[in-house]
Design an enzyme around this catalytic site. Sequence first.
Site, PDB file in Angstrom:
ATOM      1  N   ARG A  31       2.377  -2.376   7.139  1.00 53.56           N
ATOM      2  CA  ARG A  31       3.257  -1.289   7.869  1.00 53.56           C
ATOM      3  C   ARG A  31       4.211  -2.056   8.614  1.00 53.56           C
ATOM      4  O   ARG A  31       5.257  -1.305   8.903  1.00 53.56           O
ATOM      5  CB  ARG A  31       1.944  -0.310   8.594  1.00 53.56           C
ATOM      6  CG  ARG A  31       1.503   0.517   7.906  1.00 53.56           C
ATOM      7  CD  ARG A  31       0.178   1.021   8.538  1.00 53.56           C
ATOM      8  NE  ARG A  31      -0.995   0.142   8.500  1.00 53.56           N
ATOM      9  CZ  ARG A  31      -2.106   0.575   8.784  1.00 53.56           C
ATOM     10  NH1 ARG A  31      -2.313   1.623   9.397  1.00 53.56           N
ATOM     11  NH2 ARG A  31      -3.338  -0.323   8.828  1.00 53.56           N
ATOM     12  N   ASP A  81      -6.391  -7.602  -4.050  1.00 55.70           N
ATOM     13  CA  ASP A  81      -7.178  -7.509  -3.110  1.00 55.70           C
ATOM     14  C   ASP A  81      -8.168  -6.231  -3.356  1.00 55.70           C
ATOM     15  O   ASP A  81      -8.158  -5.225  -2.981  1.00 55.70           O
ATOM     16  CB  ASP A  81      -6.259  -7.037  -2.010  1.00 55.70           C
ATOM     17  CG  ASP A  81      -7.265  -7.194  -0.621  1.00 55.70           C
ATOM     18  OD1 ASP A  81      -8.360  -7.818  -0.538  1.00 55.70           O
ATOM     19  OD2 ASP A  81      -6.862  -6.215   0.355  1.00 55.70           O
ATOM     20  N   LEU A  82      -9.301  -6.762  -4.098  1.00 60.19           N
ATOM     21  CA  LEU A  82     -10.226  -5.593  -4.829  1.00 60.19           C
ATOM     22  C   LEU A  82     -11.261  -5.679  -3.831  1.00 60.19           C
ATOM     23  O   LEU A  82     -12.220  -4.866  -4.032  1.00 60.19           O
ATOM     24  CB  LEU A  82     -10.449  -6.111  -6.014  1.00 60.19           C
ATOM     25  CG  LEU A  82      -9.358  -5.826  -7.015  1.00 60.19           C
ATOM     26  CD1 LEU A  82      -9.623  -5.756  -8.562  1.00 60.19           C
ATOM     27  CD2 LEU A  82      -8.464  -4.389  -6.756  1.00 60.19           C
ATOM     28  N   LYS A  83     -11.680  -6.893  -3.209  1.00 63.44           N
ATOM     29  CA  LYS A  83     -12.836  -6.863  -2.270  1.00 63.44           C
ATOM     30  C   LYS A  83     -14.267  -6.660  -2.989  1.00 63.44           C
ATOM     31  O   LYS A  83     -15.079  -5.730  -2.589  1.00 63.44           O
ATOM     32  CB  LYS A  83     -12.933  -6.201  -0.806  1.00 63.44           C
ATOM     33  CG  LYS A  83     -11.706  -6.576  -0.258  1.00 63.44           C
ATOM     34  CD  LYS A  83     -11.734  -5.521   1.333  1.00 63.44           C
ATOM     35  CE  LYS A  83     -10.426  -5.894   2.192  1.00 63.44           C
ATOM     36  NZ  LYS A  83      -9.195  -5.459   1.658  1.00 63.44           N
ATOM     37  N   LEU A  84     -14.101  -7.259  -4.208  1.00 60.64           N
ATOM     38  CA  LEU A  84     -15.346  -7.164  -4.979  1.00 60.64           C
ATOM     39  C   LEU A  84     -16.727  -7.406  -4.379  1.00 60.64           C
ATOM     40  O   LEU A  84     -17.031  -8.159  -3.485  1.00 60.64           O
ATOM     41  CB  LEU A  84     -15.407  -8.139  -6.265  1.00 60.64           C
ATOM     42  CG  LEU A  84     -14.049  -7.920  -6.976  1.00 60.64           C
ATOM     43  CD1 LEU A  84     -13.873  -9.008  -8.164  1.00 60.64           C
ATOM     44  CD2 LEU A  84     -13.969  -6.389  -7.818  1.00 60.64           C
ATOM     45  N   THR A 102     -10.979  -6.541   9.322  1.00 61.90           N
ATOM     46  CA  THR A 102     -10.235  -6.538  10.615  1.00 61.90           C
ATOM     47  C   THR A 102     -10.308  -5.136  11.265  1.00 61.90           C
ATOM     48  O   THR A 102      -9.630  -4.885  12.320  1.00 61.90           O
ATOM     49  CB  THR A 102      -8.809  -6.767  10.557  1.00 61.90           C
ATOM     50  OG1 THR A 102      -8.270  -6.341   9.367  1.00 61.90           O
ATOM     51  CG2 THR A 102      -8.808  -8.506  10.085  1.00 61.90           C
ATOM     52  N   ASP A 114       0.828  -1.223  -0.099  1.00 67.15           N
ATOM     53  CA  ASP A 114      -0.003  -0.110   0.150  1.00 67.15           C
ATOM     54  C   ASP A 114       0.996   1.414  -0.098  1.00 67.15           C
ATOM     55  O   ASP A 114       0.965   2.117   1.052  1.00 67.15           O
ATOM     56  CB  ASP A 114      -0.965  -0.039   1.344  1.00 67.15           C
ATOM     57  CG  ASP A 114      -1.798  -1.255   1.070  1.00 67.15           C
ATOM     58  OD1 ASP A 114      -2.315  -1.502   0.244  1.00 67.15           O
ATOM     59  OD2 ASP A 114      -2.169  -1.977   2.397  1.00 67.15           O
ATOM     60  N   LYS A 120       0.663  -7.938  -2.101  1.00 69.04           N
ATOM     61  CA  LYS A 120      -0.721  -7.804  -2.126  1.00 69.04           C
ATOM     62  C   LYS A 120      -1.066  -6.289  -2.812  1.00 69.04           C
ATOM     63  O   LYS A 120      -0.449  -5.459  -2.544  1.00 69.04           O
ATOM     64  CB  LYS A 120      -1.365  -7.720  -0.799  1.00 69.04           C
ATOM     65  CG  LYS A 120      -2.856  -7.398  -0.866  1.00 69.04           C
ATOM     66  CD  LYS A 120      -3.438  -7.593   0.548  1.00 69.04           C
ATOM     67  CE  LYS A 120      -3.392  -6.403   1.594  1.00 69.04           C
ATOM     68  NZ  LYS A 120      -4.265  -5.294   0.731  1.00 69.04           N
ATOM     69  N   ASP A 131     -20.721  -6.285  -5.663  1.00 68.60           N
ATOM     70  CA  ASP A 131     -21.687  -5.691  -6.420  1.00 68.60           C
ATOM     71  C   ASP A 131     -22.741  -6.694  -7.061  1.00 68.60           C
ATOM     72  O   ASP A 131     -22.846  -7.878  -6.416  1.00 68.60           O
ATOM     73  CB  ASP A 131     -20.782  -5.115  -7.687  1.00 68.60           C
ATOM     74  CG  ASP A 131     -21.444  -3.842  -8.411  1.00 68.60           C
ATOM     75  OD1 ASP A 131     -22.815  -3.911  -8.477  1.00 68.60           O
ATOM     76  OD2 ASP A 131     -20.753  -2.952  -8.676  1.00 68.60           O
TER      77      ASP A 131
END
Length: 241
Positions: A219, A64-67, A128, A16, A37, A69
């Site tokens: 992190r 990791d798009l967490k679709l 989380t 990230d 990721k 829809d």
Amino acid sequence: MSNPIPARERLALAADLPLDQGLSLYSRVAEHVAFAKVGLSLFVEHGPAAVSAFQKLGARVFLDLKLHDIPNTVELAAARAGALGVALLTVHAAGGEAMLKAAVRGAREGARTQGHAPPRVLAVTVLTSLSAEDVAAVGFSGTPEGAAQRLARLAIDAGVDGLVCSPREAEGLRRLLGSSPFLCTPGIRPAGAEKGDQARAETPAFAVRAGADLLVVGRPVHAAADPVAAARAIAEEVSSA
């Protein structure tokens, strides 16, 4: 007796960061971390180029798009992801049975068209970052663990390959679902590390002992004074656990 999975194969770096920084960091820690990721920030900015850039470094990409829809839209997106040759793809379990089935179908078909192995489709149960109060506020009844178990059962029955859950829920999901679902646990924080926005974080050893197959670290590595040493220490903790 089967050989244990090497610690490197059980770790994913959450990249990230700006792409050039993420690539530089992954190249430094790749000895200890097999997966990179690629999340929403990188994919929104760079699209498939972010995936291919990490693949060129030898990383197995966790997209990791967490679709979440309608089923048709998710099926189309999952097919595009499968065609990129990613190893893992996330969807939200709360999207429901039809959407989850569409995601699996799309991911497999997309991979087939390009000659790739199909990605594991992982259903996100309860983020989380959510505390017990947050879980109640968004309308889930009971504890975060209870909500995660209900969503996990729905997702596995719909045919997904695995689940994303807090380390705190992993042991209960193993008891509920057995050894076959692939369990991925974000929210990994070595002892003494800042938790940041992770409300239900745990240590690498805790996650492994609870039954996690893949641990996501971000992190604690990229914010460390010595990221390579941090990645090595996490890998050693995974091995010893």
